[in-house]
Scaffold this motif. Structure first.
Motif, PDB file in Angstrom:
ATOM      1  N   UNK A 271      14.659   5.494  11.864  1.00  0.00           N
ATOM      2  CA  UNK A 271      13.604   6.463  11.583  1.00  0.00           C
ATOM      3  C   UNK A 271      12.360   5.725  11.108  1.00  0.00           C
ATOM      4  N   UNK A 272      11.213   6.373  11.258  1.00  0.00           N
ATOM      5  CA  UNK A 272       9.943   5.863  10.745  1.00  0.00           C
ATOM      6  C   UNK A 272       9.461   6.849   9.690  1.00  0.00           C
ATOM      7  N   UNK A 273       9.740   6.574   8.412  1.00  0.00           N
ATOM      8  CA  UNK A 273       9.450   7.560   7.378  1.00  0.00           C
ATOM      9  C   UNK A 273       7.976   7.713   7.012  1.00  0.00           C
ATOM     10  N   UNK A 274       7.126   6.761   7.399  1.00  0.00           N
ATOM     11  CA  UNK A 274       5.719   6.831   6.997  1.00  0.00           C
ATOM     12  C   UNK A 274       4.796   6.656   8.189  1.00  0.00           C
ATOM     13  N   UNK A 275       3.746   7.448   8.220  1.00  0.00           N
ATOM     14  CA  UNK A 275       2.685   7.267   9.201  1.00  0.00           C
ATOM     15  C   UNK A 275       1.828   6.083   8.753  1.00  0.00           C
ATOM     16  N   UNK A 276       1.349   5.311   9.702  1.00  0.00           N
ATOM     17  CA  UNK A 276       0.482   4.181   9.363  1.00  0.00           C
ATOM     18  C   UNK A 276      -0.930   4.668   9.064  1.00  0.00           C
ATOM     19  N   UNK A 277      -1.517   4.092   8.023  1.00  0.00           N
ATOM     20  CA  UNK A 277      -2.914   4.389   7.693  1.00  0.00           C
ATOM     21  C   UNK A 277      -3.797   3.500   8.564  1.00  0.00           C
ATOM     22  N   UNK A 278      -4.815   4.111   9.150  1.00  0.00           N
ATOM     23  CA  UNK A 278      -5.606   3.463  10.199  1.00  0.00           C
ATOM     24  C   UNK A 278      -6.158   2.089   9.822  1.00  0.00           C
ATOM     25  N   UNK A 279      -6.770   1.939   8.671  1.00  0.00           N
ATOM     26  CA  UNK A 279      -7.480   0.696   8.366  1.00  0.00           C
ATOM     27  C   UNK A 279      -6.635  -0.353   7.648  1.00  0.00           C
ATOM     28  N   UNK A 280      -5.497   0.015   7.080  1.00  0.00           N
ATOM     29  CA  UNK A 280      -4.734  -0.979   6.315  1.00  0.00           C
ATOM     30  C   UNK A 280      -3.301  -1.182   6.800  1.00  0.00           C
ATOM     31  N   UNK A 281      -2.829  -0.403   7.751  1.00  0.00           N
ATOM     32  CA  UNK A 281      -1.440  -0.523   8.192  1.00  0.00           C
ATOM     33  C   UNK A 281      -1.324  -0.960   9.647  1.00  0.00           C
ATOM     34  N   UNK A 282      -2.124  -1.918  10.060  1.00  0.00           N
ATOM     35  CA  UNK A 282      -2.122  -2.353  11.454  1.00  0.00           C
ATOM     36  C   UNK A 282      -1.098  -3.450  11.727  1.00  0.00           C
ATOM     37  N   UNK A 283      -0.505  -4.061  10.723  1.00  0.00           N
ATOM     38  CA  UNK A 283       0.466  -5.149  10.913  1.00  0.00           C
ATOM     39  C   UNK A 283       1.866  -4.743  10.517  1.00  0.00           C
ATOM     40  N   UNK A 284       2.691  -5.750  10.275  1.00  0.00           N
ATOM     41  CA  UNK A 284       4.061  -5.516   9.821  1.00  0.00           C
ATOM     42  C   UNK A 284       4.057  -4.840   8.453  1.00  0.00           C
ATOM     43  N   UNK A 285       5.108  -4.103   8.166  1.00  0.00           N
ATOM     44  CA  UNK A 285       5.251  -3.433   6.870  1.00  0.00           C
ATOM     45  C   UNK A 285       5.566  -4.470   5.790  1.00  0.00           C
ATOM     46  N   UNK A 286       4.707  -4.560   4.784  1.00  0.00           N
ATOM     47  CA  UNK A 286       4.847  -5.517   3.686  1.00  0.00           C
ATOM     48  C   UNK A 286       4.900  -4.770   2.364  1.00  0.00           C
ATOM     49  N   UNK A 287       5.744  -5.219   1.442  1.00  0.00           N
ATOM     50  CA  UNK A 287       5.798  -4.635   0.098  1.00  0.00           C
ATOM     51  C   UNK A 287       5.057  -5.559  -0.861  1.00  0.00           C
ATOM     52  N   UNK A 288       4.185  -5.002  -1.635  1.00  0.00           N
ATOM     53  CA  UNK A 288       3.469  -5.858  -2.594  1.00  0.00           C
ATOM     54  C   UNK A 288       2.194  -5.196  -3.032  1.00  0.00           C
ATOM     55  N   UNK A 289       1.413  -5.904  -3.686  1.00  0.00           N
ATOM     56  CA  UNK A 289       1.534  -7.320  -4.009  1.00  0.00           C
ATOM     57  C   UNK A 289       2.248  -7.523  -5.345  1.00  0.00           C
ATOM     58  N   UNK A 290       2.617  -8.790  -5.619  1.00  0.00           N
ATOM     59  CA  UNK A 290       3.301  -9.163  -6.848  1.00  0.00           C
ATOM     60  C   UNK A 290       2.366 -10.073  -7.645  1.00  0.00           C
ATOM     61  N   UNK A 291       2.191  -9.766  -8.915  1.00  0.00           N
ATOM     62  CA  UNK A 291       1.381 -10.612  -9.791  1.00  0.00           C
ATOM     63  C   UNK A 291       2.316 -11.540 -10.563  1.00  0.00           C
ATOM     64  N   UNK A 292       1.996 -12.837 -10.569  1.00  0.00           N
ATOM     65  CA  UNK A 292       2.777 -13.813 -11.319  1.00  0.00           C
ATOM     66  C   UNK A 292       1.981 -14.166 -12.575  1.00  0.00           C
ATOM     67  N   UNK A 293       2.587 -13.896 -13.735  1.00  0.00           N
ATOM     68  CA  UNK A 293       1.924 -14.175 -15.020  1.00  0.00           C
ATOM     69  C   UNK A 293       1.564 -15.659 -15.102  1.00  0.00           C
ATOM     70  N   UNK A 294       0.425 -15.931 -15.680  1.00  0.00           N
ATOM     71  CA  UNK A 294      -0.089 -17.266 -15.911  1.00  0.00           C
ATOM     72  C   UNK A 294      -0.489 -18.012 -14.637  1.00  0.00           C
ATOM     73  N   UNK A 295      -0.378 -17.382 -13.472  1.00  0.00           N
ATOM     74  CA  UNK A 295      -0.865 -18.010 -12.242  1.00  0.00           C
ATOM     75  C   UNK A 295      -2.386 -17.910 -12.224  1.00  0.00           C
ATOM     76  N   UNK A 296      -3.034 -18.988 -11.862  1.00  0.00           N
ATOM     77  CA  UNK A 296      -4.501 -19.047 -11.833  1.00  0.00           C
ATOM     78  C   UNK A 296      -4.984 -19.459 -10.454  1.00  0.00           C
TER      79      UNK A 296
END
Length: 121
Positions: free
Chosen positions: A52-77
């Motif tokens: 199944x495809x549970x979500x419709x793609x949003x035109x301007x930001x969902x043109x590629x593969x489905x990615x989960x994120x982003x993740x912030x790493x503490x103290x990363x500069x």
């Protein structure tokens, strides 16, 4: 060290990468993140085992593969090197990808949707 589990849903799922997206979680160096992912066509198994495809793609930001994120790493500069270790990949019951003749935009641009066979010479 903590272990976080990320399941794809509309609040954390994007088909592109952007610094504009708010982090879905903040971790410390050494923490573990376990992901469940959609296939290349944004499909996932239903409870009945059907794709199944549970979500419709949003035109301007969902043109590629489905990615989960982003993740912030503490103290990363900015300018630091980020090391990511993939400990294990567990395939799901099925998936989707495409190659020549499938009418996606890449194959259309390369002229691979009309050919009867590929000449690799």
């Amino acid at each position: 060290m903590a272990v976080f589990r990320v399941r794809p849903d509309r609040s954390n799922l994007y088909g592109s990468i952007s610094a504009e997206f708010d982090p879905i979680l903040t971790i410390n160096s050494g923490d573990t993140v376990q992901y469940s992912c959609f296939d290349a066509g944004w499909g996932t198994p239903s409870d009945e085992g059907k794709r199944v495809k549970p979500y419709e793609r949003r035109e301007k930001i969902d043109w590629g593969h489905a990615l989960c994120g982003s993740i912030q790493v503490m103290e990363a500069k900015k300018g630091m090197t980020l090391e990511i270790r993939i400990n294990e990949v567990i395939p799901g019951p099925f998936g989707f990808t495409s190659a020549g003749k499938y009418p996606n935009w890449q194959n259309q641009k390369l002229g691979l949707t009309e050919c009867d066979e590929l000449n690799l010479e």
